[in-house]
Design a protein around this motif. Structure first.
Motif, PDB file in Angstrom:
ATOM      1  N   UNK A  27       0.767  -1.331  -0.073  1.00  0.00           N
ATOM      2  CA  UNK A  27      -0.125  -0.030   0.230  1.00  0.00           C
ATOM      3  C   UNK A  27       0.690   1.352  -0.328  1.00  0.00           C
ATOM      4  N   UNK A  80       1.176   4.389   1.184  1.00  0.00           N
ATOM      5  CA  UNK A  80       0.072   5.922   1.852  1.00  0.00           C
ATOM      6  C   UNK A  80       1.073   6.868   2.327  1.00  0.00           C
ATOM      7  N   UNK A  81       0.239   7.673   1.802  1.00  0.00           N
ATOM      8  CA  UNK A  81       0.740   9.281   2.317  1.00  0.00           C
ATOM      9  C   UNK A  81       0.957   9.737   3.665  1.00  0.00           C
ATOM     10  N   UNK A  82       3.156  10.236   3.430  1.00  0.00           N
ATOM     11  CA  UNK A  82       3.117  10.802   4.962  1.00  0.00           C
ATOM     12  C   UNK A  82       3.449  12.365   5.084  1.00  0.00           C
ATOM     13  N   UNK A  83       2.101  13.207   5.124  1.00  0.00           N
ATOM     14  CA  UNK A  83       2.944  14.582   4.661  1.00  0.00           C
ATOM     15  C   UNK A  83       2.410  14.695   2.492  1.00  0.00           C
ATOM     16  N   UNK A 112       3.946  -0.036   2.490  1.00  0.00           N
ATOM     17  CA  UNK A 112       3.440  -0.743   3.458  1.00  0.00           C
ATOM     18  C   UNK A 112       3.576  -1.496   3.244  1.00  0.00           C
ATOM     19  N   UNK A 159       9.943   3.767   4.664  1.00  0.00           N
ATOM     20  CA  UNK A 159       9.393   5.124   4.036  1.00  0.00           C
ATOM     21  C   UNK A 159      10.001   5.818   3.670  1.00  0.00           C
ATOM     22  N   UNK A 212       4.792   5.821   2.780  1.00  0.00           N
ATOM     23  CA  UNK A 212       4.642   4.688   3.828  1.00  0.00           C
ATOM     24  C   UNK A 212       4.247   3.409   2.847  1.00  0.00           C
TER      25      UNK A 212
END
Lengths: 243, 348
Positions: free
Chosen positions: A9, A11-14, A21, A60, A19
């Motif tokens: 996956x 996943x946005x971190x800002x 995952x 990350x 990320x």
């Protein structure tokens, strides 16, 4: 190992990190895929990626949003993550001395009692496996290991300690750890190593890499004290062995 | 060589630059300035590259003295009284301390952090590309700890260039923009609670994390996740349902679910929000966040162009007009009186 994987996956971190995952839980296959993607990115860099942080289950990826956008980077990472895993990942292997119990491992006796083991049996089971450095994080050099004997799984302490010594060797849940600098911890303290996984003005400053493997071996308090003095002078102490 | 002597200083005062990146994979936090725009503004005024190491001041006052030679300084960020001996210095303007002169800085008003830049920077050595202080890791230069009274900092002597001033663009107290995730799916309806809520920052906050006070944010599946990587601005929610926004001295990994991330361009504005002042969050898309990052970079790049030498005024009619409406006494030749607009780096 499975020939086909679900894609990770994205996943946005800002605005400046993704990320990637692979799993929600601690999972050895997921960690191998994390480390494999991390190595792929080191070998085939994508312009705009500024640094990567491998963890148990995700990678990350920090990036510069002025150089690359989320969707483009996510597509490239998805493609890289779909590559087959190498049969074996090249790993450096280390032997790490540990002074178990007494003042160096104040939780050894209680942890052994809770697990229904003698302290000697707990030491033997902790020193037996070959661990892999699954991730390094929280504070400089704090190395989280996978490979703990399931017979040693213990819930974390109800009350975390605010300060635990540099070099602490501990277990918590399904994890084992090598802590470098003094700091808080909710894990069970089994012993201490003189090895500094982080030391300024030494080459290398950081001894362990995610993906490295290691074994622990017991040393007595006198040997620990000698090794600790040598480590304070900058010696690496940990023994690197051909794997 | 000139020297800047720290004669009195509060806690939370330390040398910071853009931060230390590249070793987060080994657990090394980036550290670095809490408000990058204010750091860049102070450095630009002092004639330095934008992210030269400068002194980050927390909410308390401080005094410094120049020794051995002249020292050019510039202060940006939170509003506070600035005096050189008995002369009042306007904000956002460089000045030169002659040897023996004393710089007195008051407590921060309306915001938290200010940056005291010195022309030529502060002498020291970088570790992993940065002089930012991280006391726990033994890093930071010239001293690997917050500054204390009696510290003596080697600095370059001031050059002959003219003093500079800069008119910052006013900015409304907009919500703090976030991108949801990476673990917003751990929260379900509580994401709405988070976005609808009015929040304040707890006084127990520090450079590692800002603790938020507001509505309870409940997890769907408990509050323990397997640790994964964090970024500046990660909003993690521990078991008590009160979020913590991770700041530059954060742990590089964390084991609480992260509902959202404050975007980089808003992190300085967020860091400057004083305890107890209410604010809100606003969710934007990753694509919008990228546009914000591009706009922020342009704003940083534009700082030198907005700077003017002191005494060579371009009369800013709009600023004069709004300042007059606000009832301030305004002089077209005294920058200190008409620069009463809220500063972008001082408003939530």
């Amino acid at each position: 190992m499975a020939a086909e994987f679900l894609p990770p996956r994205m996943l946005p971190s800002g605005d400046a990190a993704i990320t990637v995952e692979f799993a929600r839980r601690i999972d050895d296959d997921a960690n191998r895929r994390v480390l494999a993607l991390d190595r792929l990115l080191a070998a085939e860099p994508i312009a705009g990626i500024t640094e990567t942080v491998p963890t148990y289950r995700s990678l990350l990826v920090h990036y510069d949003p002025l150089q690359i956008d989320f969707a483009t980077l996510a597509d490239q990472l998805t493609a890289l993550a779909a590559r087959p895993l190498p049969d074996a990942m090249a790993a450096r292997h280390w032997r790490i001395p540990v002074a178990y119990g007494f003042e160096h491992g104040i939780d050894l006796d209680e942890a052994a009692a809770t697990l229904g083991l003698s302290p000697e049996a707990l030491i033997a089971r902790h020193a037996a496996p070959t661990y892999r450095v699954a991730m390094i994080g929280f504070t400089p050099g704090w190395s989280y290991l996978s490979g703990l004997d399931p017979a040693l799984e213990l819930p974390r302490r109800r009350e975390p300690r605010l300060n635990t010594p540099a070099g602490t060797i501990s277990i918590g849940g399904v994890q084992a750890g090598v802590q470098c600098i003094a700091g808080p911890s909710g894990w069970h303290l089994l012993g201490r190593t003189p090895v500094r996984t982080y030391r300024l003005h030494r080459d290398p400053v950081f001894l362990l890499e995610p993906g490295d493997t290691l074994n622990f071996y017991p040393v007595d308090a006198t040997t620990f004290a000698e090794m600790d003095r040598a480590a304070a002078r900058g010696d690496i102490i940990a023994e690197r062995v051909a794997s | 060589m000139s020297r800047l002597i720290v004669t009195a200083v509060g806690p939370a005062t330390s040398v910071q630059d853009a931060g230390r990146f590249g070793a987060q994979r080994y657990g090394l936090p980036p550290s670095g300035a809490m408000d990058r725009l204010a750091l860049a503004t102070a450095n630009t005024l002092a004639g330095n590259p934008p992210f030269t190491a400068a002194i980050e001041l927390g909410p308390y006052g401080a005094t410094f003295t120049a020794e051995d030679g002249p020292v050019r300084i510039a202060l940006a960020g939170a509003a506070r009284g600035i005096k050189i001996d008995d002369r009042v210095l306007p904000r956002n303007q460089s000045a030169t301390l002659q040897p023996g002169e004393r710089l007195t800085l008051g407590a921060a008003r309306e915001a938290v952090f200010s940056y005291l830049a010195v022309e030529g920077g502060i002498s020291g050595e970088a570790a992993f590309g940065s002089r930012s202080v991280n006391a726990r890791a033994g890093l930071g230069s010239p001293v690997a700890r917050p500054l204390q009274s009696g510290d003596r900092l080697d600095v370059d002597p001031a050059t002959e260039r003219a003093e500079q001033t800069i008119a910052s663009l006013p900015i409304a107290p907009d919500p703090i923009r976030v991108v949801l995730g990476p673990q917003d799916d751990e929260f379900g309806d509580a994401v709405r609670t988070f976005l609808d809520g009015v929040w304040t920052i707890s006084p127990t906050s520090d450079r590692m994390g800002y603790r938020l006070e507001g509505p309870l944010i409940r997890h769907r599946n408990g509050h323990n996740i397997v640790s994964d990587g964090t970024v500046n601005g990660s909003i993690q929610v521990p078991g008590n349902g009160q979020p913590i926004v991770l700041m530059p001295d954060r742990g590089t990994t964390g084991g609480y679910p992260k509902i959202a991330t404050v975007i980089g361009p808003d992190l300085g504005r967020f860091a400057q929000t004083p305890p107890r002042r209410p604010f809100r969050f606003e969710a934007i898309s990753v694509a919008e966040a990228r546009q914000a990052a591009i706009a922020f970079a342009a704003r940083l790049a534009d700082l030198p162009a907005r700077m003017t030498a002191v005494g060579q005024f371009e009369v800013n009619v709009a600023a004069l007009h709004s300042a007059n409406i606000a009832g301030h006494a305004v002089s077209a030749v005294d920058a200190g009186t008409w620069q009463s607009e809220p500063r972008p780096d001082q408003r939530p």
